[in-house]
Design a protein around this motif. Structure first.
Motif, PDB file in Angstrom:
ATOM      1  N   SER A 149       0.833  -1.410  -0.106  1.00 35.62           N
ATOM      2  CA  SER A 149       0.050   0.008  -0.268  1.00 35.62           C
ATOM      3  C   SER A 149       0.919   1.216   0.071  1.00 35.62           C
ATOM      4  N   VAL A 150       2.268   1.088   0.358  1.00 37.72           N
ATOM      5  CA  VAL A 150       2.967   2.483   0.357  1.00 37.72           C
ATOM      6  C   VAL A 150       3.234   2.893  -0.998  1.00 37.72           C
ATOM      7  N   LYS A 151       3.277   2.118  -1.693  1.00 35.69           N
ATOM      8  CA  LYS A 151       3.452   2.511  -3.066  1.00 35.69           C
ATOM      9  C   LYS A 151       2.330   2.665  -4.080  1.00 35.69           C
ATOM     10  N   TYR A 152       1.391   1.641  -4.082  1.00 37.62           N
ATOM     11  CA  TYR A 152       0.259   1.564  -4.778  1.00 37.62           C
ATOM     12  C   TYR A 152      -1.048   1.817  -4.314  1.00 37.62           C
ATOM     13  N   GLY A 153      -1.083   2.135  -3.161  1.00 39.09           N
ATOM     14  CA  GLY A 153      -2.500   2.510  -2.347  1.00 39.09           C
ATOM     15  C   GLY A 153      -3.190   1.244  -1.866  1.00 39.09           C
ATOM     16  N   ASP A 230      12.543   5.424  12.236  1.00 38.92           N
ATOM     17  CA  ASP A 230      13.148   6.581  11.922  1.00 38.92           C
ATOM     18  C   ASP A 230      13.764   6.476  10.395  1.00 38.92           C
ATOM     19  N   ALA A 231      14.259   5.434  10.007  1.00 36.13           N
ATOM     20  CA  ALA A 231      15.032   5.080   8.932  1.00 36.13           C
ATOM     21  C   ALA A 231      14.010   5.085   7.658  1.00 36.13           C
ATOM     22  N   VAL A 232      12.775   4.531   7.879  1.00 30.92           N
ATOM     23  CA  VAL A 232      11.571   4.589   7.261  1.00 30.92           C
ATOM     24  C   VAL A 232      11.128   5.870   6.800  1.00 30.92           C
ATOM     25  N   ILE A 233      11.108   6.774   7.721  1.00 39.75           N
ATOM     26  CA  ILE A 233      10.524   8.090   7.686  1.00 39.75           C
ATOM     27  C   ILE A 233      11.845   8.770   6.601  1.00 39.75           C
ATOM     28  N   GLY A 234      13.140   8.615   6.933  1.00 34.63           N
ATOM     29  CA  GLY A 234      14.096   9.187   5.977  1.00 34.63           C
ATOM     30  C   GLY A 234      13.871   8.542   4.411  1.00 34.63           C
ATOM     31  N   ILE A 235      13.645   7.334   4.573  1.00 31.73           N
ATOM     32  CA  ILE A 235      13.369   6.811   3.222  1.00 31.73           C
ATOM     33  C   ILE A 235      12.534   7.469   2.270  1.00 31.73           C
ATOM     34  N   LEU A 236      11.336   7.678   2.887  1.00 34.82           N
ATOM     35  CA  LEU A 236       9.895   8.341   2.262  1.00 34.82           C
ATOM     36  C   LEU A 236      10.235   9.700   2.280  1.00 34.82           C
ATOM     37  N   GLN A 237      10.933  10.363   3.010  1.00 34.60           N
ATOM     38  CA  GLN A 237      11.282  11.959   2.837  1.00 34.60           C
ATOM     39  C   GLN A 237      12.192  12.238   1.650  1.00 34.60           C
ATOM     40  N   ALA A 238      12.980  11.170   1.327  1.00 36.13           N
ATOM     41  CA  ALA A 238      14.101  11.339   0.181  1.00 36.13           C
ATOM     42  C   ALA A 238      13.282  11.041  -1.061  1.00 36.13           C
ATOM     43  N   GLY A 239      12.213  10.576  -0.946  1.00 37.30           N
ATOM     44  CA  GLY A 239      11.399  10.367  -2.192  1.00 37.30           C
ATOM     45  C   GLY A 239      11.608   8.917  -2.877  1.00 37.30           C
ATOM     46  N   ILE A 240      12.177   8.263  -2.027  1.00 36.96           N
ATOM     47  CA  ILE A 240      12.468   6.808  -2.788  1.00 36.96           C
ATOM     48  C   ILE A 240      11.328   5.970  -3.111  1.00 36.96           C
ATOM     49  N   PRO A 241      10.919   5.642  -4.021  1.00 34.57           N
ATOM     50  CA  PRO A 241       9.821   4.931  -4.516  1.00 34.57           C
ATOM     51  C   PRO A 241       9.640   3.499  -3.936  1.00 34.57           C
ATOM     52  N   VAL A 242       9.744   3.205  -2.492  1.00 30.88           N
ATOM     53  CA  VAL A 242       9.683   1.892  -1.995  1.00 30.88           C
ATOM     54  C   VAL A 242       8.499   1.166  -2.177  1.00 30.88           C
ATOM     55  N   ILE A 341       2.699   8.544  10.528  1.00 34.44           N
ATOM     56  CA  ILE A 341       4.205   7.932  10.645  1.00 34.44           C
ATOM     57  C   ILE A 341       4.792   8.647  11.698  1.00 34.44           C
ATOM     58  N   SER A 342       4.742   9.738  12.105  1.00 35.15           N
ATOM     59  CA  SER A 342       5.839  10.292  13.028  1.00 35.15           C
ATOM     60  C   SER A 342       5.336   9.752  14.528  1.00 35.15           C
ATOM     61  N   GLU A 343       4.305   9.253  14.562  1.00 32.97           N
ATOM     62  CA  GLU A 343       3.704   8.727  15.987  1.00 32.97           C
ATOM     63  C   GLU A 343       4.165   7.134  16.090  1.00 32.97           C
ATOM     64  N   GLY A 366       4.305  -4.676  10.934  1.00 36.75           N
ATOM     65  CA  GLY A 366       3.614  -3.395  10.580  1.00 36.75           C
ATOM     66  C   GLY A 366       3.660  -3.179   9.281  1.00 36.75           C
ATOM     67  N   HIS A 367       3.045  -2.358   8.428  1.00 39.66           N
ATOM     68  CA  HIS A 367       3.198  -1.721   7.204  1.00 39.66           C
ATOM     69  C   HIS A 367       3.446  -0.440   7.681  1.00 39.66           C
ATOM     70  N   VAL A 368       4.825  -0.241   7.986  1.00 37.98           N
ATOM     71  CA  VAL A 368       5.434   0.997   8.569  1.00 37.98           C
ATOM     72  C   VAL A 368       5.451   2.016   7.666  1.00 37.98           C
ATOM     73  N   GLY A 369       5.245   1.869   6.198  1.00 38.88           N
ATOM     74  CA  GLY A 369       5.314   2.953   5.152  1.00 38.88           C
ATOM     75  C   GLY A 369       4.171   3.704   5.367  1.00 38.88           C
ATOM     76  N   ASP A 370       2.968   3.440   5.950  1.00 38.39           N
ATOM     77  CA  ASP A 370       1.929   3.973   5.913  1.00 38.39           C
ATOM     78  C   ASP A 370       1.419   4.218   7.506  1.00 38.39           C
ATOM     79  N   GLY A 371       2.068   3.814   8.246  1.00 37.80           N
ATOM     80  CA  GLY A 371       1.718   4.015   9.797  1.00 37.80           C
ATOM     81  C   GLY A 371       0.740   2.865  10.485  1.00 37.80           C
ATOM     82  N   ASN A 372       0.647   1.772   9.666  1.00 45.34           N
ATOM     83  CA  ASN A 372      -0.171   0.675   9.966  1.00 45.34           C
ATOM     84  C   ASN A 372       0.564  -0.314  10.789  1.00 45.34           C
ATOM     85  N   TYR A 373      -0.033  -0.875  11.877  1.00 38.00           N
ATOM     86  CA  TYR A 373       1.009  -2.107  12.699  1.00 38.00           C
ATOM     87  C   TYR A 373       0.078  -2.899  13.196  1.00 38.00           C
ATOM     88  N   HIS A 374       0.300  -4.261  13.486  1.00 37.01           N
ATOM     89  CA  HIS A 374      -0.484  -5.090  14.232  1.00 37.01           C
ATOM     90  C   HIS A 374       0.251  -5.988  15.201  1.00 37.01           C
TER      91      HIS A 374
END
Length: 455
Positions: A149-153, A230-242, A341-343, A366-374
Motif C-alpha cells: 500500500s505504501v506505493k500502490y495504495g 526513523d529510517a523509514v521516515i528518512g526513506i520516504l522523505q527522500a522520495g525513494i519509491p519503495v 508515521i511520526s507517531e 507492521g506496514h510501517v510505510g503507512d503507519g499501520n501495525y499489528h
C-alpha cells in the motif's frame, strides 16, 4: 410457500441449503470472535439472483450477510442475527481485462491469486496484497490493504467502479471507467469499507499495474524499533519509491526463524522491496544504504533472485502462522491500528510494554510505510483471563492511536471487534454515517451489528 422454498425457486434447490455442516462453515471467520450459525446459505451465480435474494429478504424481513472466504479478522461477517448468508463463491468469473486502460472487471468471488494468474499473461498485476488469498469482494468490503500500500495504495484507491445490489433489490453502479470524475458524490468511497451493511457487491472494476521490469527485496536489521521507524521516515522523505517496507520486531524475528528455519538476526528488522528498471533500482538501493546507515543499521542485504525474494517474503507473511504453530491450542487476536508515521515509533514502544504487562505471548509487525501495525497476540479463548488481558492490550493501543490522530483499524475493518470505538473516533460524523445507513437500509437488515447501528 415460505422463504426457504421461494429461495429454492429463485435459484435452484442445490444452491440453497440449511445443512448443518455448511451452516457451521459460514458461522465464523479467522478471528477469535464467537461463531454463530445463519439460518440458510445461498449460492447465487449472477446479479439478477442476488437482486431476487434481496427482494425476498425484504419481503420476509430477514437479515442478509455477504460471505467471501471467511478470512476476515474482526468478526465482519459472523451472522449474529442469523438470516440469509450469501456465499459468492459461484460468482467467481473474471469478466473483462482492459490492458490499455489498466482495468479489470471481476465478480466478487474472484480471489486475489486467481486474478493475478489471469493478469500475468497481459503483463499486469493487482497490487493490493492483504496476505490471505481473500476474495476481491471481501477485500473491497473491508477496504483491505497490505504490504504494497505504501506505493500502490489501498483497496479504496484501486476500485474504479462497483455494481451494488441494495436492500430492496435495486442494482446500480458507483463509478465509471474514467480515471477521475468530479460528478456527483463519491459513492465508491462510501461503499468500499462498508462491510455489507449498505449493499452487496456483484461486480468490481479494479485498477491494475504493469509488472515491474525488475524487483529487488532487502532486509535491514536495526538496534531498536525507533531506529527502524526513523529510517523509514528518512526513506520516504527522500522520495525513494519503495514498494513495500515492513517492520518485524525482535520477538517476531525469533518466531520466524523457528518456524521458517531461517537464520536472520533476531533484532527489529525492516523487510523492503523496490520495483522499477535496473538503473533506477541501483540508485534507489544505493540511496537507501546511505539513509539506513544514518540510523544504526546493523546489517543490510538485498536479493534480486526470484526464489530468494520469495523466501524473504514468505518468512514475513508467515509471521502470524509462526505464532499459531508455536502456541498449540491457542487462537490469535490480531490488532490493527494506524497512526501518522511520526507517531509510529512511540506507539510500537507502548504496544510492546502493553504486551509485556499482560503476560501474553505476542509480537509486532507492521506496514510501517503507512503507519499501520499489528500485534499478534496468542490467547486461550476458553480462558476469560486471557480474553480480558487481550482486550486490555487492544484498548490501550487503540486509545494511544486515537489520541494521536490515528484510527482504530487500518485495514481489517470494524466488524464487531472495533464497533465500540466508532463514537470515540468519529464523534458527530458517526451520526452522518447512521443517516446514510438508514437511507439505504431502513429496516437495518444488511449485516446488522457491524460498523454502525441505526439506533
Amino acid at each position: 410457500m415460505g422463504l426457504f422454498e421461494e429461495l429454492e425457486k429463485a435459484l435452484s434447490p442445490e444452491r440453497v441449503t440449511n445443512n448443518e455442516t455448511i451452516l457451521e462453515l459460514h458461522s465464523k471467520d479467522e478471528s477469535y470472535h464467537t461463531p454463530h450459525l445463519p439460518d440458510v446459505v445461498v449460492f447465487p451465480e449472477n446479479t439478477e439472483e442476488v437482486s431476487e435474494i434481496m427482494k425476498l429478504a425484504n419481503k420476509y424481513e430477514t437479515v442478509v450477510v455477504p460471505f467471501g472466504l471467511g478470512s476476515s479478522l474482526e468478526g465482519n461477517m459472523i451472522p449474529y442475527d442469523q438470516g440469509i448468508m450469501i456465499d459468492f463463491s459461484m460468482m467467481n468469473k473474471i469478466l473483462e481485462v482492459k490492458p490499455e486502460d489498466f482495468l479489470v472487471k471481476v465478480q466478487p468471488g474472484v480471489t486475489r491469486t486467481q486474478l493475478d494468474k489471469a493478469l500475468k499473461k497481459h503483463g499486469l498485476f493487482f497490487s493490493v496484497d492483504p496476505g490471505a488469498d481473500a476474495t476481491l469482494g471481501g477485500m473491497a468490503a473491508t477496504n483491505a490493504s497490505g504490504t504494497t500500500s505504501v506505493k500502490y495504495g489501498i483497496m479504496r484507491d484501486n476500485v474504479r467502479d462497483l455494481e451494488v445490489v441494495l436492500a430492496d433489490g435495486t442494482v446500480f453502479h458507483t463509478g465509471s471507467l474514467a480515471a477521475k470524475s468530479s460528478s456527483g458524490y463519491h459513492l465508491n468511497g462510501i461503499f468500499v469499507g462498508s462491510e455489507g451493511t449498505l449493499g452487496c457487491f456483484t461486480e468490481l472494476t479494479l485498477k491494475v499495474f504493469g509488472i515491474p521490469e525488475h524487483t529487488m527485496a532487502g532486509r535491514a536489521a536495526f538496534s531498536s524499533v525507533e531506529d527502524a521507524v526513523d529510517a523509514v521516515i528518512g526513506i520516504l522523505q527522500a522520495g525513494i519509491p519503495v514498494a513495500r517496507v515492513e517492520l518485524v520486531d525482535e520477538q517476531s524475528m525469533k518466531q520466524i526463524n523457528w518456524f521458517s528455519e531461517t537464520t536472520y538476526a533476531e533484532v527489529p528488522t525492516l523487510f523492503l522491496e523496490f520495483h522499477g528498471n535496473e538503473a533506477g533500482l541501483e540508485q534507489d538501493v544505493d540511496f537507501t544504504r546511505e539513509i539506513v546507515s544514518d540510523f544504526n543499521c546493523k546489517e543490510l542485504s538485498f536479493e534480486t533472485d526470484t526464489a530468494a525474494r520469495n523466501r524473504l517474503w514468505d518468512a514475513r507473511h508467515n509471521a502470524a502462522y509462526a505464532y499459531i504453530h508455536g502456541n498449540p491450542g491457542k487462537r490469535q487476536m490480531v490488532t490493527d491500528v494506524c497512526l501518522p508515521i511520526s507517531e509510529l515509533a512511540g506507539a510500537i514502544k507502548d504496544a510492546r510494554e502493553a504486551i509485556e504487562n499482560s503476560g501474553l505471548v505476542g509480537g509486532i509487525v507492521g506496514h510501517v510505510g503507512d503507519g499501520n501495525y499489528h500485534i499478534l497476540l496468542m490467547i486461550d479463548v476458553n480462558n476469560p483471563s486471557d480474553i480480558e488481558k487481550a482486550n486490555q492490550v487492544n484498548e490501550r493501543i487503540v486509545g494511544y492511536a486515537l489520541t494521536r490522530g490515528g484510527t482504530c483499524t487500518g485495514e481489517h475493518g470494524v466488524g464487531v471487534g472495533k464497533k465500540k470505538y466508532q463514537e470515540q473516533e468519529h464523534g458527530p460524523a458517526l451520526d452522518v454515517m447512521r443517516k446514510i445507513k438508514a437511507a439505504l437500509d431502513p429496516a437495518g437488515k444488511l449485516n446488522p451489528g457491524k460498523v454502525v447501528d441505526l439506533d
